[in-house]
Motif scaffolding. Structure first.
Motif, mmCIF file in Angstrom:
data_model
loop_
_atom_site.group_PDB
_atom_site.id
_atom_site.type_symbol
_atom_site.label_atom_id
_atom_site.label_comp_id
_atom_site.label_asym_id
_atom_site.label_seq_id
_atom_site.Cartn_x
_atom_site.Cartn_y
_atom_site.Cartn_z
ATOM 1 N N LYS A 1 0.866 -1.179 0.000
ATOM 2 C CA LYS A 1 0.000 0.000 0.000
ATOM 3 C C LYS A 1 0.903 1.230 0.000
ATOM 4 C CE LYS A 1 -3.482 2.283 2.853
ATOM 5 N NZ LYS A 1 -4.202 2.197 4.131
ATOM 6 N N VAL A 2 0.869 2.005 -1.109
ATOM 7 C CA VAL A 2 1.725 3.179 -1.252
ATOM 8 C C VAL A 2 0.867 4.413 -1.509
ATOM 9 C CG1 VAL A 2 3.674 1.830 -2.136
ATOM 10 C CG2 VAL A 2 2.076 2.851 -3.737
ATOM 11 N N ARG A 3 1.424 5.559 -1.215
ATOM 12 C CA ARG A 3 0.730 6.821 -1.494
ATOM 13 C C ARG A 3 0.674 7.046 -2.998
ATOM 14 N NH1 ARG A 3 -1.899 9.557 2.266
ATOM 15 N NH2 ARG A 3 -1.338 11.530 1.354
ATOM 16 N N TYR A 4 -0.417 7.632 -3.440
ATOM 17 C CA TYR A 4 -0.606 7.971 -4.846
ATOM 18 C C TYR A 4 0.404 9.046 -5.253
ATOM 19 C CZ TYR A 4 -2.929 9.726 -9.033
ATOM 20 O OH TYR A 4 -3.217 10.127 -10.308
ATOM 21 N N CYS A 5 1.033 8.880 -6.401
ATOM 22 C CA CYS A 5 1.907 9.902 -6.976
ATOM 23 C C CYS A 5 1.991 9.647 -8.481
ATOM 24 C CB CYS A 5 3.284 9.896 -6.326
ATOM 25 S SG CYS A 5 4.265 8.453 -6.725
ATOM 26 N N ASN A 6 2.597 10.565 -9.212
ATOM 27 C CA ASN A 6 2.681 10.421 -10.670
ATOM 28 C C ASN A 6 3.521 9.236 -11.102
ATOM 29 O OD1 ASN A 6 0.974 12.540 -11.293
ATOM 30 N ND2 ASN A 6 2.627 14.042 -11.236
ATOM 31 N N LYS A 7 4.562 8.896 -10.351
ATOM 32 C CA LYS A 7 5.396 7.739 -10.697
ATOM 33 C C LYS A 7 4.598 6.443 -10.604
ATOM 34 C CE LYS A 7 9.835 8.968 -11.176
ATOM 35 N NZ LYS A 7 10.754 8.455 -12.154
ATOM 36 N N VAL A 8 3.800 6.316 -9.545
ATOM 37 C CA VAL A 8 2.979 5.118 -9.381
ATOM 38 C C VAL A 8 1.845 5.125 -10.404
ATOM 39 C CG1 VAL A 8 1.500 3.853 -7.788
ATOM 40 C CG2 VAL A 8 3.601 4.891 -6.956
ATOM 41 N N ALA B 1 1.994 6.253 -13.392
ATOM 42 C CA ALA B 1 2.578 5.846 -14.677
ATOM 43 C C ALA B 1 2.720 4.337 -14.775
ATOM 44 C CB ALA B 1 3.929 6.528 -14.876
ATOM 45 N N MET B 2 2.839 3.653 -13.637
ATOM 46 C CA MET B 2 2.945 2.188 -13.653
ATOM 47 C C MET B 2 1.670 1.554 -14.184
ATOM 48 S SD MET B 2 4.844 1.482 -10.036
ATOM 49 C CE MET B 2 4.720 -0.305 -10.143
ATOM 50 N N ARG B 3 0.555 2.243 -14.048
ATOM 51 C CA ARG B 3 -0.728 1.715 -14.500
ATOM 52 C C ARG B 3 -0.796 1.622 -16.018
ATOM 53 N NH1 ARG B 3 -6.453 4.508 -12.923
ATOM 54 N NH2 ARG B 3 -7.567 2.564 -12.656
ATOM 55 N N THR B 4 -0.187 2.581 -16.697
ATOM 56 C CA THR B 4 -0.322 2.647 -18.151
ATOM 57 C C THR B 4 0.783 1.903 -18.899
ATOM 58 O OG1 THR B 4 0.880 4.755 -18.167
ATOM 59 C CG2 THR B 4 -1.526 4.863 -18.048
ATOM 60 N N THR B 5 1.819 1.471 -18.200
ATOM 61 C CA THR B 5 2.881 0.714 -18.867
ATOM 62 C C THR B 5 2.728 -0.771 -18.535
ATOM 63 O OG1 THR B 5 4.378 1.056 -17.018
ATOM 64 C CG2 THR B 5 4.491 2.656 -18.787
ATOM 65 N N VAL C 1 -1.530 -3.279 -10.461
ATOM 66 C CA VAL C 1 -1.509 -1.990 -9.779
ATOM 67 C C VAL C 1 -2.961 -1.575 -9.642
ATOM 68 C CG1 VAL C 1 -0.685 0.389 -9.848
ATOM 69 C CG2 VAL C 1 0.718 -1.432 -10.820
ATOM 70 N N ASP C 2 -3.464 -1.551 -8.409
ATOM 71 C CA ASP C 2 -4.886 -1.375 -8.127
ATOM 72 C C ASP C 2 -5.133 -0.001 -7.507
ATOM 73 O OD1 ASP C 2 -7.545 -1.675 -7.553
ATOM 74 O OD2 ASP C 2 -7.303 -3.440 -6.291
ATOM 75 N N PHE C 3 -5.974 0.797 -8.166
ATOM 76 C CA PHE C 3 -6.261 2.144 -7.702
ATOM 77 C C PHE C 3 -7.545 2.224 -6.875
ATOM 78 C CE2 PHE C 3 -3.039 2.972 -10.704
ATOM 79 C CZ PHE C 3 -2.473 4.174 -10.348
ATOM 80 N N LYS C 4 -8.162 1.109 -6.549
ATOM 81 C CA LYS C 4 -9.364 1.049 -5.687
ATOM 82 C C LYS C 4 -10.334 2.191 -5.976
ATOM 83 C CE LYS C 4 -8.134 -2.447 -2.988
ATOM 84 N NZ LYS C 4 -8.751 -3.675 -2.852
ATOM 85 N N ALA C 5 -11.110 2.046 -7.019
ATOM 86 C CA ALA C 5 -12.143 3.015 -7.418
ATOM 87 C C ALA C 5 -11.537 4.391 -7.748
ATOM 88 C CB ALA C 5 -13.223 3.149 -6.356
ATOM 89 N N ASN C 6 -10.388 4.381 -8.412
ATOM 90 C CA ASN C 6 -9.698 5.600 -8.829
ATOM 91 C C ASN C 6 -9.378 6.548 -7.682
ATOM 92 O OD1 ASN C 6 -9.466 4.954 -11.565
ATOM 93 N ND2 ASN C 6 -11.574 5.583 -11.932
ATOM 94 N N ASP D 1 -5.618 8.650 -3.090
ATOM 95 C CA ASP D 1 -4.949 8.635 -1.793
ATOM 96 C C ASP D 1 -3.904 7.537 -1.752
ATOM 97 O OD1 ASP D 1 -6.490 10.731 -0.727
ATOM 98 O OD2 ASP D 1 -8.100 9.346 -0.181
ATOM 99 N N TYR D 2 -4.346 6.296 -1.977
ATOM 100 C CA TYR D 2 -3.451 5.148 -1.886
ATOM 101 C C TYR D 2 -3.600 4.257 -3.108
ATOM 102 C CZ TYR D 2 -2.668 6.357 2.972
ATOM 103 O OH TYR D 2 -2.324 7.013 4.123
ATOM 104 N N VAL D 3 -2.518 3.559 -3.426
ATOM 105 C CA VAL D 3 -2.491 2.601 -4.515
ATOM 106 C C VAL D 3 -1.998 1.293 -3.941
ATOM 107 C CG1 VAL D 3 -1.484 2.036 -6.755
ATOM 108 C CG2 VAL D 3 -1.987 4.422 -6.184
#
Length: 106
Positions: A56-63, A65-69, A88-93, A96-98
Motif C-alpha cells: 500500500k503506497v501513497r498515490y503519486c505520478n510515478k505510481v 505511470a505504472m498503471r499505463t505501462t 496496480v490497483d487504484f481502488k475506485a480511482n 490517496d493510496y495505490v
C-alpha cells in the motif's frame, strides 16, 4: 508498520549488438506491506501465484505511470527479496493510496 521499498524497471538495451535486459532504479517510497485475504487470496491461488504480497503506497505520478505501462516490467525490492509486480490497483480511482500486488521471484 511502514517499510521502505525500491521499485525497479526492466529495460532492454542493445550492448555490443545484442539485446540485454537490465534493471534500473525507478522509484523509492514508503509502503505498508499487507497480506492477501478473502477472494484475492483464492484468486491468487487459482492462478498459481504463491508468496504474494500487497504494498500500500501513497498515490503519486510515478505510481500512476505504472498503471499505463507493462506491469511485468516492474520489480519491487523489499527486505532484500525481489517481487514481480502483476497488478496496480487504484481502488475506485482513489487518489490517496495505490495497492501494488506482487509475487515473490523464486
Amino acid at each position: 508498520m511502514d517499510s521502505k521499498i525500491r521499485i525497479k524497471n526492466r529495460v532492454k538495451l542493445i550492448v555490443n549488438g545484442r539485446w540485454e535486459e537490465k534493471t534500473e532504479d525507478y522509484y523509492d517510497c514508503w509502503c505498508t506491506p499487507m497480506e492477501l485475504y478473502g477472494n484475492e487470496l483464492y484468486e491468487a491461488q487459482n492462478i498459481k501465484y504463491e508468496n504474494v504480497i500487497v504494498f500500500k503506497v501513497r498515490y503519486c505520478n510515478k505510481v500512476k505511470a505504472m498503471r499505463t505501462t507493462d506491469k511485468n516490467k516492474f520489480i519491487i525490492l523489499f527486505e532484500d527479496i525481489e517481487y514481480q509486480v502483476y497488478q496496480v490497483d487504484f481502488k475506485a480511482n482513489s487518489k490517496d493510496y495505490v495497492y501494488i500486488k506482487a509475487k515473490m521471484i523464486i
